[in-house]
Structures are given as C-alpha cells and as structure tokens.
Design an enzyme around this catalytic site. Sequence first.
Site, PDB file in Angstrom:
ATOM      1  N   PHE A 112       0.905  -1.109   0.070  1.00  0.00           N
ATOM      2  CA  PHE A 112      -0.174   0.138   0.102  1.00  0.00           C
ATOM      3  C   PHE A 112       0.796   1.328  -0.055  1.00  0.00           C
ATOM      4  CE2 PHE A 112      -0.160   2.555   3.952  1.00  0.00           C
ATOM      5  CZ  PHE A 112       0.408   1.786   4.786  1.00  0.00           C
ATOM      6  N   LYS A 113       2.166   1.197   0.297  1.00  0.00           N
ATOM      7  CA  LYS A 113       2.910   2.384   0.294  1.00  0.00           C
ATOM      8  C   LYS A 113       2.991   2.981  -1.143  1.00  0.00           C
ATOM      9  CE  LYS A 113       4.854   1.283   4.571  1.00  0.00           C
ATOM     10  NZ  LYS A 113       4.200   0.030   4.681  1.00  0.00           N
ATOM     11  N   ASP A 114       2.860   2.447  -2.010  1.00  0.00           N
ATOM     12  CA  ASP A 114       2.657   2.990  -3.397  1.00  0.00           C
ATOM     13  C   ASP A 114       1.669   3.927  -3.530  1.00  0.00           C
ATOM     14  OD1 ASP A 114       4.922   1.415  -4.621  1.00  0.00           O
ATOM     15  OD2 ASP A 114       3.301  -0.269  -4.886  1.00  0.00           O
ATOM     16  N   LEU A 117       3.655   7.051  -2.165  1.00  0.00           N
ATOM     17  CA  LEU A 117       4.892   7.190  -2.744  1.00  0.00           C
ATOM     18  C   LEU A 117       4.913   7.312  -4.271  1.00  0.00           C
ATOM     19  CD1 LEU A 117       6.848   5.343  -0.047  1.00  0.00           C
ATOM     20  CD2 LEU A 117       7.186   7.524  -0.785  1.00  0.00           C
ATOM     21  N   THR A 147       8.212   0.220   2.628  1.00  0.00           N
ATOM     22  CA  THR A 147       8.376   1.642   2.312  1.00  0.00           C
ATOM     23  C   THR A 147       9.759   1.842   1.575  1.00  0.00           C
ATOM     24  OG1 THR A 147       7.490   2.397   4.412  1.00  0.00           O
ATOM     25  CG2 THR A 147       9.050   4.172   3.435  1.00  0.00           C
TER      26      THR A 147
END
Length: 495
Positions: A112-114, A117, A147
Amino acid sequence: MPLYVSTRSNAPAISSAEAILKGIAPDGGLYVPGTIPEISPEELKSWLNLDYPTTSANILAKFLTDYTLGELSECTAKAYSDNFSHPDICPVVMLNRNTFFLELWHGPTAAFKDMALQILPYLTELALRKCNSDKKLYYLVATSGDTGKAALEGFKDKDFCKIIVFFPEDGVSKVQKLQMVTQEGKNVKVVGVKGNFDDCQNGVKKIFSDSDFNPETLGSYELTSANSINWGRLVPQIPYYFKAYLDLVKQSAIEFGEKINIVVPTGNFGNILAAWYAKQMGLPVSRLIIASNDNRILTDFIETGEYDIRREFHLTPSPSMDILISSNLERLLFEVSGHNWKMVGELMSQLRGDKHYMVSEEILQKIQYEFSAGYANGSECSDITFKCYDSSVYTIDPHTAVGASVLEKYKKKTNDPSKTIIASTASPYKFPAAVLDSLGINPGFYDSEMDMMADLETCSEKMPIPNFLASLDEKPVLHTTVCSLEEMPEIVKSF
Ligand SMILES: *Cc1c(COP(=O)(O)O)cnc(C)c1O
C-alpha cells in the site's frame, strides 16, 4: 486554510509545500494541519461516480491549500494510472456480506505504500517550485520492508533528489529484500543494517538532529524524510477511505450515511491515522480498529494508557508491522489533546529517556471513544488465511491476515454488526512462503520463491502475479552494503 503546525512547539505555522519539503519539524515534532477540513454529506454524495484520481485530488485540495486543484489533478492523474495493475487503482472486494477488503497493493511494488509514494515525488517537485528553492533533497528512509522499495520506485532518477534506504538486514522477507537490492537508478543507495526496524528509524532520526549534517557539509542538499512522519506521505492515504466508502454505496453494500468500521493492520500508525482524519472530515465511520501482530504495543496502550517499549521485540510473518515505536501516534496525541504541544513534547521525551509514558485518563478516554485494538499471533493469522481461501478462494498476505483475524476476534467479543472494511496492505505474492504455509502447502518443498509464486497463482484463480515480481530473480544484485548502527552517519555522508 490549513497551515501546518508542529506537534512539539508553537513555532509559526508553515504552508503545506514547506511541510512536505521539511518532512520533520526542526523541534523534532511532526507537522499536522492547523485545522481539519470538513466534507458535507451533500458534497460527498456528489462524488459518487468519480474515479480514483479525481476523488483523490478533491481531498488533497482541502489539505494542500497552496496547490491549485488543477495542479493536484495533474499529480493524481500521473500517480494513479497504468503504473497500477488495476483500472480502479484500489478496488474493494467482498469477502462476505459484512466484510470487505480494500486492496491497496496494485501499485508498482505490491504494497500500500505505493498509494502515497507514487504521488509524493510530484507533490515535492511542485513544492520546490512554490518555495522558490534551488536546493536538492536528500531522502533518508528507514524501512520495515515496504516503504523502502516504494520510495525507491517513486524517487529513482528524479533530478531534484537522491535517496538512501536503510533496512533491517535480517528483518524483511526474501522478496522484499530482493526488490530493494536489485533497485536501478542513478540517485539511489540501499543499505542493510545489523539491527531491527526501530534501530534503523532511530539511526535516521539521529542523523536529522546531528549537527555534523549542516548546510556546509551537505552543500546543495537538504535532508528530508519519505517515511510517514512526512505529511506528504500521510495525506495521500486519506482519499482511499472515501473512495472505498463510495464504492460500497455504489455496490449497494451499504446505504449512504451508514456508519462502517475500518480495520487497519498497523505498524507506524500512519495508515490508520489517515482513516481517523477521514472520519474527522465527515466520513461515516463508527470504530477504527487497530490490528497488531505479536508486537502488540498499541493493543496494550489502548487498554491501559501506558506506552511501554521495555519489552521483547518479535520477528513475525508480517515484518512491515514489526515496530515498537509507532511514530504517528504522536500526531493523534496532539490532535486529541487540543494541540497541547507541551504535553506531547513531554511524553516524547519520556519515551526517549524512560522508554515509556502514560497518558491522562481524559486523553485515554478520547482515544478509546474512537479506537479499538487487538492483536493476532502467527498461527491465528495462518488460520484466517486458510479460512478466507477455503470459503471464498481468496488469498491474503500475512499483514492483511492480522487485520482479518483481529476483526474476527473483535466481532466475537462485541457482536458489533457493522459492515467493515479491512485495509489489505500487501499482495500475497510478496510473501509466498508464509501464504503457502497457511494454505497447508510446505514451502520447504520448493527450490525458490519464484516457484512458490507460480503455485500460489494456480491457487488464486483470479489474481495474476504482478509482472515485476515475476522477473525479480533474473535481475542483478546492485546493492551489497551492510553496516552497523554506528556506521550509518558515515554512509550518509559518503553517498
Ligand atoms: C507499512 C505496512 C503496514 C503498516 O502501516 P503503518 O502505516 O506503518 O501503520 C502494514 N502492512 C504492510 C504490508 C505495510 O507495508
């Protein structure tokens, strides 16, 4: 218009562009909006048929008031496009009539960091222009696994920055490690650290307050953070809770206005804090449920009001949540105390010095009023993974499994009938060994993680292996540096 204030002092408020460039406040605090914008039910309803980039730009515009809606729409259109493998970007999938997974992992690194980011570099590039800055940015990133890769993908080959990522050498999954050490790009460096995630994060925080790193030694570069302590990392996580809610209304799974619960597998407290902000803005949410693995520090905190890191650190099958210091809790304490920066500063210095702190009864009650918390151990996660597969031919990753298991326990305890969204935070293909093991297939039987993925694909009929994971073992390893905590500053200087 929300200007940004620090959680640890009453220094003058700054614009959102400045907050995004700085990452962390000079006093060591985190930036939060001075006021939280609201969305009326009428306005929310009018967004029912919007796509993800448009919904996201609408929400971002309420927080990033020094950006125009046009600028933000351009950023979201670029960030959420065919770099995601699903046309809806983050679809909501039904497990049963009351339970839904919000799949946040269709981006280029499968976690989910995408969601944050992929857009942060565009917001940052604009912020540099808005602040007339001729500086370049030097991103220092500590990662518990996801991350790091997501930040590398976002910032690689961007002219305005360079980026160094520190990961716990023995604390990430094989796929996570392979993703990072094969990273291409002329402005990137990846370093394994002999220590756990908290060590990496503390090492990075120390460098931020180290007077050795000053304009003279850094030249044209300025240090900053791409971790969720940066508001620019947190704010793009708010829109997907709105989008998921509207999707459920559209699918007639809920009535407009009906309150739902949200479960979030939690580590640094960023993702669930974004859900809290969504609720404050007017999203109809009843309970926010914090899900932890064996590192159950937040569960204990919500029960007792004491945050105590004097405990054993566990390596679990959900490495991205193997965290004892949940940095974004600081933002929540600041918010629920009515922006009491003195109190927050004191608590944070107690945490550094005494390794624990206790909040007042009043603060604890305010937090308990909105949050529930629970934890799930490895075998409980394994059980729920098997159950989801067995009942619905749906595979979940070990982090999402923590959320699903905690929800099951919460429902048993409370009989709360609310419909619930579980934030699904990573693709099962990122953790093939753990997932196969849960499905009753011995991972020891395979020669490589890639073979495991192929079998997992056979199991999960409708879910193809993401391309970039399929070719991972053919890529050359480009980063082999491993260092001790003490060596981190030297490595930052020499890159
Ligand atoms: C980062 C991460 C989490 C934890 O999210 P926080 O915002 O740090 O609480 C959970 N699951 C996965 C897969 C992650 O990558």
